[in-house]
Design a protein around this motif. Structure first.
Motif, PDB file in Angstrom:
ATOM      1  N   GLU A   1      -8.393   7.226 -65.113  1.00  0.00           N
ATOM      2  CA  GLU A   1      -7.253   6.804 -64.296  1.00  0.00           C
ATOM      3  C   GLU A   1      -6.069   7.761 -64.411  1.00  0.00           C
ATOM      4  N   ALA A   2      -5.985   8.493 -65.509  1.00  0.00           N
ATOM      5  CA  ALA A   2      -4.897   9.462 -65.670  1.00  0.00           C
ATOM      6  C   ALA A   2      -4.948  10.552 -64.614  1.00  0.00           C
ATOM      7  N   SER A   3      -6.126  10.783 -64.049  1.00  0.00           N
ATOM      8  CA  SER A   3      -6.247  11.805 -62.999  1.00  0.00           C
ATOM      9  C   SER A   3      -5.665  11.333 -61.675  1.00  0.00           C
ATOM     10  N   ARG A   4      -5.249  10.072 -61.617  1.00  0.00           N
ATOM     11  CA  ARG A   4      -4.636   9.541 -60.404  1.00  0.00           C
ATOM     12  C   ARG A   4      -3.241  10.141 -60.187  1.00  0.00           C
ATOM     13  N   ILE A   5      -2.621  10.645 -61.258  1.00  0.00           N
ATOM     14  CA  ILE A   5      -1.297  11.242 -61.146  1.00  0.00           C
ATOM     15  C   ILE A   5      -1.369  12.723 -61.508  1.00  0.00           C
ATOM     16  N   SER A   6      -0.275  13.446 -61.229  1.00  0.00           N
ATOM     17  CA  SER A   6      -0.231  14.901 -61.453  1.00  0.00           C
ATOM     18  C   SER A   6       0.448  15.208 -62.781  1.00  0.00           C
ATOM     19  N   TRP A   7      -0.204  16.050 -63.566  1.00  0.00           N
ATOM     20  CA  TRP A   7       0.310  16.470 -64.861  1.00  0.00           C
ATOM     21  C   TRP A   7       0.605  17.967 -64.823  1.00  0.00           C
ATOM     22  N   GLN A   8       1.729  18.361 -65.425  1.00  0.00           N
ATOM     23  CA  GLN A   8       1.951  19.797 -65.564  1.00  0.00           C
ATOM     24  C   GLN A   8       1.076  20.348 -66.672  1.00  0.00           C
ATOM     25  N   GLN A   9       0.983  19.581 -67.754  1.00  0.00           N
ATOM     26  CA  GLN A   9       0.100  19.944 -68.858  1.00  0.00           C
ATOM     27  C   GLN A   9      -0.799  18.751 -69.153  1.00  0.00           C
ATOM     28  N   PRO A  10      -2.105  18.909 -69.136  1.00  0.00           N
ATOM     29  CA  PRO A  10      -3.001  17.762 -69.363  1.00  0.00           C
ATOM     30  C   PRO A  10      -2.951  17.286 -70.809  1.00  0.00           C
ATOM     31  N   HIS A  11      -3.315  16.024 -70.977  1.00  0.00           N
ATOM     32  CA  HIS A  11      -3.313  15.471 -72.328  1.00  0.00           C
ATOM     33  C   HIS A  11      -4.506  15.982 -73.125  1.00  0.00           C
ATOM     34  N   THR A  12      -4.359  15.992 -74.438  1.00  0.00           N
ATOM     35  CA  THR A  12      -5.440  16.412 -75.331  1.00  0.00           C
ATOM     36  C   THR A  12      -6.155  15.221 -75.962  1.00  0.00           C
ATOM     37  N   ARG A  13      -5.561  14.050 -75.857  1.00  0.00           N
ATOM     38  CA  ARG A  13      -6.111  12.838 -76.458  1.00  0.00           C
ATOM     39  C   ARG A  13      -5.593  11.649 -75.670  1.00  0.00           C
ATOM     40  N   VAL A  14      -6.446  10.677 -75.415  1.00  0.00           N
ATOM     41  CA  VAL A  14      -6.029   9.537 -74.598  1.00  0.00           C
ATOM     42  C   VAL A  14      -5.042   8.657 -75.361  1.00  0.00           C
ATOM     43  N   LEU A  15      -5.330   8.331 -76.612  1.00  0.00           N
ATOM     44  CA  LEU A  15      -4.507   7.379 -77.367  1.00  0.00           C
ATOM     45  C   LEU A  15      -4.424   7.782 -78.831  1.00  0.00           C
ATOM     46  N   ASP A  16      -3.210   7.728 -79.366  1.00  0.00           N
ATOM     47  CA  ASP A  16      -2.979   7.846 -80.801  1.00  0.00           C
ATOM     48  C   ASP A  16      -2.370   6.525 -81.265  1.00  0.00           C
ATOM     49  N   TRP A  17      -3.131   5.750 -82.030  1.00  0.00           N
ATOM     50  CA  TRP A  17      -2.735   4.425 -82.502  1.00  0.00           C
ATOM     51  C   TRP A  17      -2.565   4.429 -84.012  1.00  0.00           C
ATOM     52  N   SER A  18      -2.381   5.632 -84.583  1.00  0.00           N
ATOM     53  CA  SER A  18      -2.330   5.769 -86.040  1.00  0.00           C
ATOM     54  C   SER A  18      -1.054   5.191 -86.636  1.00  0.00           C
ATOM     55  N   ASP A  19      -0.003   5.048 -85.815  1.00  0.00           N
ATOM     56  CA  ASP A  19       1.270   4.506 -86.291  1.00  0.00           C
ATOM     57  C   ASP A  19       1.521   3.140 -85.657  1.00  0.00           C
ATOM     58  N   ALA A  20       0.469   2.337 -85.557  1.00  0.00           N
ATOM     59  CA  ALA A  20       0.598   1.018 -84.928  1.00  0.00           C
ATOM     60  C   ALA A  20       1.730   0.216 -85.584  1.00  0.00           C
ATOM     61  N   PRO A  21       2.486  -0.544 -84.785  1.00  0.00           N
ATOM     62  CA  PRO A  21       2.284  -0.840 -83.359  1.00  0.00           C
ATOM     63  C   PRO A  21       2.918   0.162 -82.394  1.00  0.00           C
ATOM     64  N   HIS A  22       3.207   1.355 -82.871  1.00  0.00           N
ATOM     65  CA  HIS A  22       3.765   2.382 -81.979  1.00  0.00           C
ATOM     66  C   HIS A  22       2.621   3.223 -81.425  1.00  0.00           C
ATOM     67  N   ALA A  23       2.453   3.174 -80.121  1.00  0.00           N
ATOM     68  CA  ALA A  23       1.352   3.883 -79.473  1.00  0.00           C
ATOM     69  C   ALA A  23       1.848   5.179 -78.848  1.00  0.00           C
ATOM     70  N   ARG A  24       0.970   6.166 -78.814  1.00  0.00           N
ATOM     71  CA  ARG A  24       1.202   7.386 -78.043  1.00  0.00           C
ATOM     72  C   ARG A  24       0.022   7.536 -77.089  1.00  0.00           C
ATOM     73  N   TRP A  25       0.318   7.413 -75.799  1.00  0.00           N
ATOM     74  CA  TRP A  25      -0.723   7.526 -74.787  1.00  0.00           C
ATOM     75  C   TRP A  25      -0.652   8.900 -74.119  1.00  0.00           C
TER      76      TRP A  25
END
Length: 649
Positions: free
Chosen positions: A47-71
């Protein structure tokens, strides 16, 4: 809910099978829904390909610092570019972005090309006022195109906006400005509501006596005379109108703050819910496309105000990321006449109508003869948002607005979730009127008991979200400890939505309302939503609100406030009490039923149930500053006193 209890859905909840042709043509197909259930991160990656990125992501989700998410880790984008520029670059600049209808009858049509120029001018104007990436901007505007332009200009600069609903007071505005540290406010001289001009600039002036504001940018809407502070105040036309229509968008990290939305909650000071850029845009774009079934030639009308999260997600960001054509309406449903909405649907060929149950119940009260005067055949999908829709309203909406041919998509989500979370899927789900059904693709939810264990079919409990989702809130602004405590501690790292819910025998989820609105009557857990649905199922009742009042014998007693349909003969109060008893059971019979002309509602249409509880318990009524009409409370207090006096005679 200390113990899960058996739950039986309302009798009106028999499934409605989607039309075969709709099932064949719907955007979301069964295969994609099943793939999302198998691997939700792969789904969001897609679904991330539905929008335009200048730089693509390297990882879908980082949940290592839960409950703080990095998508969408390391991805960079510009949200405004995704909502405007890229559609122009793709050759769709002449496509209509908005058909604006002002309450006095004035109209404007904004194409994507024109909108791009206006957003660039507004971004340049904010730059001229010293706004840079990371600075917060407060927006306090009526439902006019400049509200959307202002939001997108902030997003273009990477300046998080906080949109304050135009019905809020100067004190509420000041508290939000102070909490987020905004030094620039965008407002208007006023707007129109129910045929009269309603001032906005004076509230900003009053707020400026309480908090420091450097600049106020003022849209001229009503032409009313306003006080002016030279050097601080600037007319929109003079500052924005003279700027260049060229502005190069900068890419920001996917976790860059996009906006702060304040939500009052039931107690305590307002919470500043922080939403960021990449994950929020991906999920709002995906759900606008899949749940609202947006197509290139559609005309969407989400009737929410942009001062609320529904307007953010399903007027500004989600639909615009899809390049949708939309209706933007300033006024109320009954000005200048009760057919105004249906007149607009007919005029612009609206295909999707997304509105609140309170509006639907109002239309029910007015009767089906009003919409029957208009051609509503363009509608192919009806949506509901804001609270659970009772089965009778669901059926009325589908029959009298949708002509018994349109699916009704009843969505559950919150300011905190950012995007739709529970919903039937158009073309796939056999809709049960009143049910929230199941999660959108890529989302995981559960109904649990006090111990956090999943409840079985026919049992009730608490609604929780078990896995992080892209549009999730990232924190509470300036209060991360409150963020953890409020949402994540109750069920061991799962997000607690604050709502009660039940599973029926098919496993479908029914949202029972806020936990605060689940009553304990003689040890029995009763849902206010369920009792309200039973009342509205009576042919004489257009709308109902139910609260639990303290009772020496039963712990709590049911008190109901009802608005009667204009075309119906007024029923005896005892008839309504017995109706609830027959629909649900004697334990749910209201102790008191008050027939009232109106319920206390905010300008966004939400019923202020805490005020009704104050009235039911005959105590001093709490803060009513956010009500659309404060006189409603005075009338209700008189009604309650009269009913109490009559009962003691």
């Amino acid at each position: 809910m200390n113990h899960p209890t058996p739950y039986t859905p309302p009798a009106a909840a028999s499934p409605i099978r989607p039309p075969l042709d709709f099932a064949i043509e719907a955007n979301l197909q069964t295969e994609e829904v099943l793939r999302a259930a198998d691997d939700r991160l792969a789904y969001w990656d897609q679904e991330a390909s539905r929008i335009s990125w200048q730089q693509p992501h390297t990882r879908v989700l980082d949940w290592s610092d839960a409950p703080h998410a990095r998508w969408f880790v390391d991805g960079t984008l510009n949200v405004a570019y995704n909502c405007v520029d890229r559609h122009v670059e793709a050759g769709r600049g002449d496509k209509v972005a908005f058909h604006f209808v002002g309450e006095p009858g004035d109209t404007r049509t904004l194409t994507y090309s024109r909108l791009k120029d206006e957003v660039c001018r507004a971004a340049n104007a904010l730059n001229a006022l010293g706004v840079e990436a990371g600075d917060r901007v407060a927006i306090y505007l009526p439902m006019i195109p400049e509200a959307v332009i202002a939001m997108l200009a902030c997003a273009r600069l990477g300046a998080p906006h906080t949109v304050v609903f135009g019905g809020f007071s100067a004190d509420a505005l000041a508290s939000r400005i102070e909490d987020c540290g905004a030094r620039v406010v965008i407002t208007a001289d006023g707007g129109y509501r129910r045929g009269v001009a309603s001032a906005l600039k004076p509230a900003v002036d009053e707020a400026a006596t309480k908090v420091e504001i450097d600049h106020v940018l003022v849209v001229r809407r009503t032409g009313e005379q306003v006080d002016w502070v030279d050097g601080r105040d600037h007319w929109w036309t003079e500052l924005v109108g003279t700027q260049s229509p060229v502005h190069a968008p900068q890419a920001f990290d996917a976790e860059h703050p996009l906006f702060i939305m304040y939500t009052s909650g039931t107690t305590g000071r307002p919470k500043g819910i922080l939403h960021t850029s990449g994950g929020y845009l991906v999920q709002t774009a995906a759900t606008a496309w899949g749940v609202l079934d947006l197509r290139d030639d559609d005309v969407l009308w989400c009737t929410a105000d942009v001062g609320w999260v529904t307007g953010h997600s399903y007027i500004v960001y989600g639909p615009m990321a899809n390049g949708a054509t939309q209706v933007l309406y300033e006024g109320t449903p009954d000005t200048p006449h009760r057919g105004r909405w249906w007149e607009i649907v007919e005029r612009y060929g609206v295909t999707q109508l997304y509105t609140a149950p309170t509006a639907i119940r109002t239309f029910m009260k007015w009767g089906e003869k009003v919409p029957e005067q208009y051609d509503l055949s363009s509608l192919r999908l009806l949506g509901s948002v804001g609270e659970s829709i009772n089965p009778e309203a669901h059926r009325w909406y589908r029959r009298h607005i949708g002509g018994d041919r349109t699916p009704v998509i009843d969505t559950w989500w919150q300011t905190e979730t950012g995007a739709q979370m529970l919903t039937p899927i158009p073309g796939i789900t056999e809709a049960k009127p009143g049910a929230a059904h199941g999660p959108v693709p890529g989302v995981s939810v559960d109904v649990v008991d006090d111990a956090g264990e999943s409840v079985g079919p026919g049992e009730s409990g608490y609604l929780v979200i078990t896995e992080p989702w892209p549009a999730m809130l990232r924190t509470i602004w300036n209060d991360d400890a409150r963020f953890r405590e409020t949402y994540w501690e109750r069920f061991g790292g799962r997000y607690f939505a604050g709502d009660g819910a039940a599973r029926d025998q098919d496993g479908d989820i029914w949202v029972l309302g806020r936990v605060d609105d689940v009553m304990n009557v003689s040890g029995h857990r009763l849902s206010t939503t369920e009792i309200e649905s039973a009342l509205v199922a009576h042919p004489a009742v257009a709308e109902a609100a139910v609260v639990g009042a303290d009772d020496e014998t039963t712990g709590q007693a049911v008190v109901a406030f009802v608005i009667l349909r204009e075309s119906a003969a007024a029923p005896d109060v005892e008839e309504l009490r017995q109706h609830v008893a027959s629909e649900i059971g004697p334990i749910a019979k209201p102790r008191q039923v008050l027939a009232v002309p109106e319920l206390p509602k905010t300008r966004s249409g939400k019923i202020m149930r805490r005020l009704l509880r104050d009235i039911a318990e005959q105590r001093e009524v709490g803060d009513a500053t956010t009500l659309a009409d404060a006189s409603v409370i005075e009338h209700l207090v008189r009604e309650q006193r009269g009913a109490t006096a009559a009962a003691t005679r």
